[in-house]
Scaffold this active site. Structure first.
Site, short mmCIF file in Angstrom:
data_model
loop_
_atom_site.label_atom_id
_atom_site.label_comp_id
_atom_site.label_asym_id
_atom_site.label_seq_id
_atom_site.Cartn_x
_atom_site.Cartn_y
_atom_site.Cartn_z
N ASN A 148 42.61 -90.07 -63.03
CA ASN A 148 41.71 -90.01 -61.88
C ASN A 148 40.50 -89.15 -62.23
O ASN A 148 40.38 -88.64 -63.35
CB ASN A 148 42.45 -89.50 -60.63
CG ASN A 148 43.01 -88.09 -60.81
OD1 ASN A 148 42.48 -87.28 -61.58
ND2 ASN A 148 44.09 -87.79 -60.11
N ASP A 156 49.22 -95.89 -57.68
CA ASP A 156 50.37 -96.62 -58.23
C ASP A 156 50.12 -98.13 -58.18
O ASP A 156 50.46 -98.86 -59.12
CB ASP A 156 51.64 -96.28 -57.45
CG ASP A 156 52.01 -94.81 -57.55
OD1 ASP A 156 51.71 -94.19 -58.58
OD2 ASP A 156 52.60 -94.29 -56.59
N GLU A 199 41.34 -85.44 -63.31
CA GLU A 199 41.94 -85.40 -64.64
C GLU A 199 40.92 -85.69 -65.73
O GLU A 199 40.95 -85.09 -66.82
CB GLU A 199 43.10 -86.40 -64.71
CG GLU A 199 44.28 -86.02 -63.82
CD GLU A 199 45.19 -87.19 -63.50
OE1 GLU A 199 46.23 -86.98 -62.85
OE2 GLU A 199 44.85 -88.34 -63.88
#
Length: 317
Positions: free
Chosen positions: A180, A253, A183
């Protein structure tokens, strides 16, 4: 395990100025890596879920949600030494009031590690794609990551990694990584921006790929969508569908699940990106931890104003 306690709140507690929620319903869903597995199944693929849970009520509830989703718990090892990872959300109407997290996050025992490695070695060659969902909860040890690297060298399997610590997977040489925004800037050593995030990280595409060892890096940017970097193509950008923050649980996810299946099916990068974005657009319209199925994906693609999936799109600028 993702649990939602639904109820109504019409008064404050006498002990403290907090709402009293009269719970009328509880809903349990597969969460984390289990939610990835549920998305894969609902998109029409066969799946094996390999992980560790505690020998407890939350573990039993999680296995039940998996069974209801058509996922076997055969490779879900239970340990009396661990507490199942679980998140419980208390909802008053459509408002999220509080979330309780529990579960073991320390490194798994050597015995469990060996069991996982043994099963991973058997399963890896059988599948078209392997998805690693590493939330930093002690399951993906350095020894297991080393095993993944060895297996990836031996077998031409599409390997997709979603991890909060992607540097650990550089030697694995993943097919795709999905960091993301937060990160990504941590990896690149950049400062946080509230806007124009794609423009900020676009100049660092090759650096990001080298840091992660990946062929493709798909960076999700929250409300700004996602941008995909490859070594031999211009970046691909896809917009996001705006949604309230409490509707976005598990959206990452769904994105990584759809992206993984698309790449396993040899879809071009821009097609994989649009499919993942369209699937994510489905789940962010629903409260809770939800999944996207093939029919919903098809309808979402019809509704989106995407360029033709059969033709290359203009390069990102």
């Amino acid at each position: 395990l993702d649990s939602y306690l639904h109820g109504n709140s019409e008064r404050l507690c006498q002990e403290a100025p907090v709402p009293v929620v009269a719970v009328t319903q509880r809903q349990d869903f597969p969460g984390g890596a289990a939610n990835v597995a549920a998305n894969v199944v609902h998109l029409g693929a066969e799946v094996s879920l390999l992980s560790v849970v505690g020998d407890d009520e939350a573990g039993d509830r999680l296995k039940l949600t998996l069974t209801q989703s058509g996922i076997s718990s055969q490779y879900l090892f239970s340990s009396s030494q661990r507490i199942t990872l679980a998140k419980q959300r208390v909802m008053a109407g459509s408002h999220l009031l509080v979330r309780f997290d529990q579960g073991s996050t320390d490194i798994i025992s050597a015995d469990l590690e060996n069991q996982l490695i043994q099963q991973l070695t058997l399963l890896f060659p059988r599948y078209d794609v392997v998805i690693v969902s590493d939330y930093g909860y002690g399951i993906l040890t350095l020894k297991i990551i080393q095993t993944l690297a060895e297996l990836k060298q031996k077998h031409p399997t599409t390997l997709v990694v979603d991890s909060k610590q992607l540097k650990k997977y550089q030697s694995v040489a993943p097919t795709v990584v999905k960091p993301n925004y937060h990160e990504t800037i941590e990896l690149l050593g950049l400062n946080k921006q509230l806007e124009q995030r794609a423009e900020q990280i676009a100049p660092y595409s090759h650096y990001l790929l080298n840091l992660t060892g990946a062929t493709v890096a798909a960076v999700t940017l929250d409300r700004e969508g996602a941008i995909l970097f490859t070594r031999d193509q211009a970046p691909v950008y896809v917009p996001a569908t705006p949604a309230p923050s409490h509707y976005t649980s598990g959206a990452g996810d769904t994105f990584v699940s759809t992206l993984a299946l698309a790449f396993a099916a040899k879809a071009p990068t821009h097609v994989a990106a649009y499919l993942a974005a369209a699937a994510t657009a489905v789940v962010v319209t629903q409260i809770g931890t939800t999944t996207c199925n093939t029919e919903e994906l098809y309808q979402s693609l019809l509704e989106k104003n995407y360029p033709s999936l059969l033709n290359p799109i203009p390069s990102y600028a």
